[in-house]
Scaffold this motif. Structure first.
Motif, PDB file in Angstrom:
ATOM      1  N   SER A  61       0.815  -1.219   0.000  1.00 14.04           N
ATOM      2  CA  SER A  61       0.000   0.000   0.000  1.00 14.04           C
ATOM      3  C   SER A  61       0.855   1.278   0.000  1.00 14.04           C
ATOM      4  O   SER A  61       0.329   2.365  -0.204  1.00 14.04           O
ATOM      5  CB  SER A  61      -0.957   0.008   1.197  1.00 14.04           C
ATOM      6  N   ASP A  62       2.161   1.142   0.203  1.00 15.26           N
ATOM      7  CA  ASP A  62       3.069   2.297   0.223  1.00 15.26           C
ATOM      8  C   ASP A  62       3.681   2.607  -1.138  1.00 15.26           C
ATOM      9  O   ASP A  62       4.501   3.518  -1.249  1.00 15.26           O
ATOM     10  CB  ASP A  62       4.218   2.046   1.216  1.00 15.26           C
ATOM     11  N   VAL A  63       3.298   1.866  -2.169  1.00 14.74           N
ATOM     12  CA  VAL A  63       3.959   2.003  -3.474  1.00 14.74           C
ATOM     13  C   VAL A  63       3.943   3.440  -3.976  1.00 14.74           C
ATOM     14  O   VAL A  63       4.973   3.962  -4.407  1.00 14.74           O
ATOM     15  CB  VAL A  63       3.342   1.039  -4.512  1.00 14.74           C
ATOM     16  N   ASP A  64       2.823   4.121  -3.930  1.00 14.85           N
ATOM     17  CA  ASP A  64       2.753   5.486  -4.463  1.00 14.85           C
ATOM     18  C   ASP A  64       3.636   6.449  -3.674  1.00 14.85           C
ATOM     19  O   ASP A  64       4.345   7.271  -4.265  1.00 14.85           O
ATOM     20  CB  ASP A  64       1.312   5.991  -4.492  1.00 14.85           C
ATOM     21  N   ALA A  65       3.607   6.350  -2.364  1.00 15.67           N
ATOM     22  CA  ALA A  65       4.452   7.222  -1.538  1.00 15.67           C
ATOM     23  C   ALA A  65       5.928   6.919  -1.784  1.00 15.67           C
ATOM     24  O   ALA A  65       6.755   7.840  -1.880  1.00 15.67           O
ATOM     25  CB  ALA A  65       4.105   7.042  -0.062  1.00 15.67           C
ATOM     26  N   ALA A  89       7.087   8.393  -5.088  1.00 15.91           N
ATOM     27  CA  ALA A  89       7.280   9.843  -4.991  1.00 15.91           C
ATOM     28  C   ALA A  89       8.626  10.160  -4.339  1.00 15.91           C
ATOM     29  O   ALA A  89       9.329  11.084  -4.771  1.00 15.91           O
ATOM     30  CB  ALA A  89       6.137  10.483  -4.214  1.00 15.91           C
ATOM     31  N   LEU A  90       8.999   9.399  -3.315  1.00 13.76           N
ATOM     32  CA  LEU A  90      10.293   9.624  -2.675  1.00 13.76           C
ATOM     33  C   LEU A  90      11.447   9.342  -3.628  1.00 13.76           C
ATOM     34  O   LEU A  90      12.422  10.090  -3.677  1.00 13.76           O
ATOM     35  CB  LEU A  90      10.424   8.735  -1.434  1.00 13.76           C
ATOM     36  N   VAL A  91      11.337   8.265  -4.384  1.00 21.49           N
ATOM     37  CA  VAL A  91      12.383   7.926  -5.359  1.00 21.49           C
ATOM     38  C   VAL A  91      12.483   9.021  -6.417  1.00 21.49           C
ATOM     39  O   VAL A  91      13.572   9.436  -6.801  1.00 21.49           O
ATOM     40  CB  VAL A  91      12.111   6.546  -5.997  1.00 21.49           C
ATOM     41  N   HIS A 149       8.783  -1.647 -11.167  1.00 21.23           N
ATOM     42  CA  HIS A 149      10.160  -1.441 -10.701  1.00 21.23           C
ATOM     43  C   HIS A 149      10.150  -1.045  -9.218  1.00 21.23           C
ATOM     44  O   HIS A 149      10.974  -1.515  -8.424  1.00 21.23           O
ATOM     45  CB  HIS A 149      10.861  -0.381 -11.541  1.00 21.23           C
ATOM     46  N   ASN A 150       9.215  -0.203  -8.860  1.00 21.06           N
ATOM     47  CA  ASN A 150       9.121   0.234  -7.469  1.00 21.06           C
ATOM     48  C   ASN A 150       8.748  -0.919  -6.544  1.00 21.06           C
ATOM     49  O   ASN A 150       9.288  -1.039  -5.446  1.00 21.06           O
ATOM     50  CB  ASN A 150       8.111   1.369  -7.351  1.00 21.06           C
ATOM     51  N   PHE A 210      17.231   2.764  -2.459  1.00 20.72           N
ATOM     52  CA  PHE A 210      16.266   2.827  -3.547  1.00 20.72           C
ATOM     53  C   PHE A 210      16.870   2.478  -4.899  1.00 20.72           C
ATOM     54  O   PHE A 210      16.263   2.675  -5.917  1.00 20.72           O
ATOM     55  CB  PHE A 210      15.637   4.219  -3.619  1.00 20.72           C
ATOM     56  N   THR A 211      18.093   2.004  -4.925  1.00 22.58           N
ATOM     57  CA  THR A 211      18.696   1.683  -6.232  1.00 22.58           C
ATOM     58  C   THR A 211      18.550   0.226  -6.556  1.00 22.58           C
ATOM     59  O   THR A 211      18.249  -0.588  -5.763  1.00 22.58           O
ATOM     60  CB  THR A 211      20.178   2.056  -6.262  1.00 22.58           C
TER      61      THR A 211
END
Length: 84
Positions: free
Chosen positions: A18-22, A25-27, A39-40, A83-84
């Motif tokens: 459920s955190d995918v969108d947030a 945005a951070l990435v 990818h996320n 995040f890489t």
């Protein structure tokens, strides 16, 4: 050691689907563009797997009582970006 912490105001917990969108945005704030959802999802899965091995993690920070995602905090191993 559990990877979830709670205070009177905040919950720090592992990333979830459920955190995918947030998370995306951070990435994207890093200036490399918005990653695809797939990818996320792989990035989140990789983070969770690494945390299971090391016990070290970047955790999502949620405002308790409201459920609002407000950021993340935690530790990483070495200089490898989470995040890489």
């Amino acid at each position: 050691m559990p990877l979830q912490l709670e205070t009177a105001r905040l919950t720090l917990r592992p990333w979830t689907e459920s955190d995918v969108d947030a998370h995306r945005a951070l990435v994207a704030e890093r200036g490399d563009g918005m990653p695809s959802i797939e990818h996320n999802r792989r990035m989140i899965e990789d983070q969770r797997a690494a945390s299971a091995l090391t016990g070290i993690a970047l955790l999502a920070v949620i405002r308790r009582g409201m459920g609002h995602f407000i950021g993340y905090c935690g530790l990483t191993v070495g200089r490898v970006a989470a995040f890489t």
